[in-house]
Design an enzyme around this catalytic site. Structure first.
Site, PDB file in Angstrom:
ATOM      1  N   SER B 177      51.479 124.257 -29.369  1.00 34.96           N
ATOM      2  CA  SER B 177      52.504 125.293 -29.393  1.00 34.96           C
ATOM      3  C   SER B 177      52.225 126.339 -28.302  1.00 34.96           C
ATOM      4  O   SER B 177      52.032 125.973 -27.141  1.00 34.96           O
ATOM      5  CB  SER B 177      52.543 125.913 -30.796  1.00 34.96           C
ATOM      6  OG  SER B 177      53.693 126.654 -31.001  1.00 34.96           O
ATOM      7  N   ARG B 247      58.366 135.811 -40.932  1.00 35.33           N
ATOM      8  CA  ARG B 247      57.486 134.712 -41.295  1.00 35.33           C
ATOM      9  C   ARG B 247      58.251 133.593 -41.998  1.00 35.33           C
ATOM     10  O   ARG B 247      57.970 132.413 -41.797  1.00 35.33           O
ATOM     11  CB  ARG B 247      56.365 135.220 -42.181  1.00 35.33           C
ATOM     12  CG  ARG B 247      55.324 134.174 -42.491  1.00 35.33           C
ATOM     13  CD  ARG B 247      54.731 133.603 -41.228  1.00 35.33           C
ATOM     14  NE  ARG B 247      53.626 132.695 -41.483  1.00 35.33           N
ATOM     15  CZ  ARG B 247      53.027 131.995 -40.534  1.00 35.33           C
ATOM     16  NH1 ARG B 247      53.437 132.095 -39.281  1.00 35.33           N
ATOM     17  NH2 ARG B 247      52.026 131.204 -40.825  1.00 35.33           N
ATOM     18  N   ASP B 345      59.395 117.238 -34.883  1.00 34.56           N
ATOM     19  CA  ASP B 345      59.266 118.624 -34.434  1.00 34.56           C
ATOM     20  C   ASP B 345      60.553 119.053 -33.743  1.00 34.56           C
ATOM     21  O   ASP B 345      60.824 118.660 -32.612  1.00 34.56           O
ATOM     22  CB  ASP B 345      58.078 118.737 -33.468  1.00 34.56           C
ATOM     23  CG  ASP B 345      57.787 120.174 -33.038  1.00 34.56           C
ATOM     24  OD1 ASP B 345      58.611 121.070 -33.303  1.00 34.56           O
ATOM     25  OD2 ASP B 345      56.725 120.392 -32.427  1.00 34.56           O
ATOM     26  N   HIS B 378      56.923 120.824 -36.590  1.00 35.78           N
ATOM     27  CA  HIS B 378      56.012 121.452 -35.631  1.00 35.78           C
ATOM     28  C   HIS B 378      54.599 121.567 -36.189  1.00 35.78           C
ATOM     29  O   HIS B 378      53.625 121.481 -35.444  1.00 35.78           O
ATOM     30  CB  HIS B 378      56.573 122.824 -35.268  1.00 35.78           C
ATOM     31  CG  HIS B 378      55.853 123.510 -34.166  1.00 35.78           C
ATOM     32  ND1 HIS B 378      55.661 122.933 -32.928  1.00 35.78           N
ATOM     33  CD2 HIS B 378      55.263 124.739 -34.093  1.00 35.78           C
ATOM     34  CE1 HIS B 378      54.989 123.777 -32.152  1.00 35.78           C
ATOM     35  NE2 HIS B 378      54.734 124.869 -32.832  1.00 35.78           N
ATOM     36  N   ASP B 379      54.474 121.783 -37.490  1.00 40.54           N
ATOM     37  CA  ASP B 379      53.156 121.921 -38.112  1.00 40.54           C
ATOM     38  C   ASP B 379      52.293 120.667 -37.988  1.00 40.54           C
ATOM     39  O   ASP B 379      51.093 120.717 -38.302  1.00 40.54           O
ATOM     40  CB  ASP B 379      53.297 122.286 -39.593  1.00 40.54           C
ATOM     41  CG  ASP B 379      53.134 123.784 -39.823  1.00 40.54           C
ATOM     42  OD1 ASP B 379      52.999 124.524 -38.834  1.00 40.54           O
ATOM     43  OD2 ASP B 379      53.138 124.204 -40.994  1.00 40.54           O
TER      44      ASP B 379
END
Lengths: 399, 399
Positions: B177, B247, B345, B378-379
């Site tokens: 990232s 968040r 992602d 993405h994680d």
């Protein structure tokens, strides 16, 4: 008034929003009831003497009763947003209805044949009773005391409203997104009164990510100190900051990533060079979001937003009507069903429409599904008239 | 201290974050400079006498210098969030590093061979100088006076920090990232000092929707009245409400829609029945978001968040190094490049890695791209060690 000679072909012309006060309290799913409910509505076309040509059009989260034509009373700021708003013609500040492309003579919901009725939904902020309305018991705005409502409550309100108009049967109920949920609920809860439903870019139950986006939008509003627990009416402050953020979230989820890239790319407002700022818009997309947020908070009520957002996350016909089974929930439907979904819609993805189609077909019900290839995401239901009109006309038996 | 006998295989063991003060002011892209910059860092493994076995690991938006092992000093709340946080073992409150699955003896960044260095990046809030640090000129926190920084500034800070450690060359720079952006920037700006880069779930320039999500997150923070223009330090109030919303937005964009559906579905916290509430979590996913927001605001600074978010939207190597051309921007790279992207992602979609690969290959540079099929969005860069480890080891010449 727009003079007839200057009207674009297919326009229903100048229209006015009217109001009906329901004569009896409205019972709600939560167990409470609402007294003295007012419903804002518009109609387009002519009611047949046999009263069998009525189409009820249901709007989505940020819509209102002004679905077609030019409103003499509406503010210059259109109720159409974003990409859709830019499709407005330049009609001297007369706001065009949010589904004008679909409603009118010769259009999908053809007012030469049908009497189209559009209401502002229960809990709304554009004329129908909602959290910003005066509570007759207290003389001040409902605020936090306004009940948590459901899509079924909206339909109950629409049913009571149509009674006042002397309309029993509906040739069709139609809507996109939350509007499509209402159409589906109508077919389930009033099977003998609905001949057909047109469910566009909608679902039988929002998927997890959609529930999350809605939760985030509500959080943005309710964490704004100006929210004041929902009792901000009359305080001179409203949760505009949070509403702006909620609207930004909504906006991005309504559009597809490729359509955003094509439209805005990474263009900077200042040309080639970045300006090293965190609190000013730097990219065109940032400026666009800022603008969309600013115009939305001027015309929409936060209390309505959180309740409609909650209602559409609750909507789950398998849970409410089928004991967990979509098949069972749709077993009593008698209406013919037209489902339209859009390939690029990731908020209300086509798979949900496929599931509705399968459940109806499995029950032997007449249903057709069209997944249209279109680039704009969820907003397609407001933008892709060219592809939708022939499908809807054929479905409604129009030439 | 975790005793050696209880360490899981492959752990670097108990570690401590240390600090270096840069001896000279750090020049920045914006034209300003920062005096008395402190850098927080950790190291794992042993520096070879030839100093040729150094791997610099760069973290993403919410990370810190604690990349591997168990921190004796870190708070019990891990710096790993969400799905990743749940992967922590139950090590009695000793926080596991955010990339512990990738760093250690026998792992991807093998500490039996390499000396792995991890810093908290410039502008951070976990030991390296950032907006919450004391401005030596005023004696109070920088706040709004902290400069708007770029990824190139972060790399400049890392370069100056490594000088203090007496390290000139890097066998590799690696990160996911925003960390991958730093790796790419290193290869471009210091071609003679970087042997290889490992760029995971990253991009050469964030696409429009990603820019929008970041803008929304920053808006959520900066519209919180407690933000106070960025000068909330020492006021007893911090923009925790807005940070929580930011968040939540981040979290949903880090995960894939299918992984959310599989994990949470539409499960209600109360079982089968809805409770008709707008201000309490009703769905499990709502409760999860609420929890994630609450734990994040306790450990992360809003001023850091908005600056790192801005830096990663600014990042655009074609603009900054290629006069608009990615090919030209990458023409001077000498490092071998390993690109890893994940099929699910959608925040940093694989296409960006494909574009980097094409530009490097077009310039005759050694590059390999692996698009891994993995469900978590993405994680994945924090979760999919099993697939990444053999790729990285082979790329680094490890057996």
């Amino acid at each position: 008034m727009a003079s007839t000679s200057t009207l674009p072909a297919g326009s229903v012309g100048s229209v006015e929003t009217r109001f009906v006060d329901l004569p009896a309290p409205l019972p709600l799913d939560c167990g409470r009831q609402l007294d003295q409910v007012r419903v804002a509505y518009e109609t387009y076309g002519t009611l047949a003497p046999s009263r069998d040509n009525v189409i009820l059009v249901c709007h989505a989260l940020s819509g209102d009763a002004h679905a077609a034509g030019y409103s003499a009373s509406a503010p210059a700021a259109s109720t159409r947003d974003g990409f859709a708003a830019e499709r407005r013609d330049g009609s001297a500040g007369k706001a065009l209805g949010w589904w004008d492309g679909m409603i009118g003579p010769g259009k999908a919901f053809d007012t030469d044949r049908f009497f189209v009725v559009s209401t502002n939904l229960l809990g709304g902020c554009r004329g129908t009773t909602g959290p910003s309305s005066t509570n007759p018991m207290t003389g001040s705005a409902y605020g936090s005391d306004f009940p948590v409502i459901t899509v079924a409550d909206m339909v109950r309100c629409e049913r009571a409203f149509l009674d006042e108009l002397g309309i029993e049967r509906l040739a069709a109920v139609a809507g996109g997104s939350l509007g499509g949920m209402q159409a589906l609920e109508w077919a389930i809860s009033h099977p003998d009164q609905v001949d057909s439903i047109v469910v566009i870019a909608s679902t039988h139950a929002l998927h997890t990510q959609g529930v999350a986006w809605n939760a985030i939008a509500r959080e943005a509003i309710m964490r704004d100190p100006a929210w004041q627990g929902g009792d901000y009416y009359g305080t001179g402050r409203a949760p505009e900051a949070g509403m702006g953020v909620a609207r930004m979230v909504g906006h991005i989820t309504y559009l597809s990533a490729p359509s955003l890239s094509e439209r805005f790319g990474r263009r900077l407002r200042s040309g080639d060079d970045i300006r090293y700022t965190i609190d000013q818009p730097e990219f065109d997309i940032e400026s666009y979001l800022d603008h969309q947020a600013g115009s939305f908070v001027k015309r929409f009520d936060a209390g309505t937003y959180v309740r409609l957002s909650r209602a559409l996350t609750y909507f789950d016909v398998a849970r409410s009507h089928g004991g967990g089974s979509l098949d069972r929930a749709l077993a009593t439907v008698r209406a013919r069903t037209l489902l339209i979904a859009f390939s690029s819609d990731w908020l209300y993805p086509p798979v949900a429409s496929t599931e509705i189609e399968a459940a109806l077909a499995g029950n032997g019900k007449p249903v057709e599904l069209h997944v249209l290839d279109a680039p704009y995401g969820h907003d397609c239901f407001l933008l892709e008239e060219a592809q939708q009109i022939p499908l809807v006309r054929r479905f409604l038996g129009l030439p």
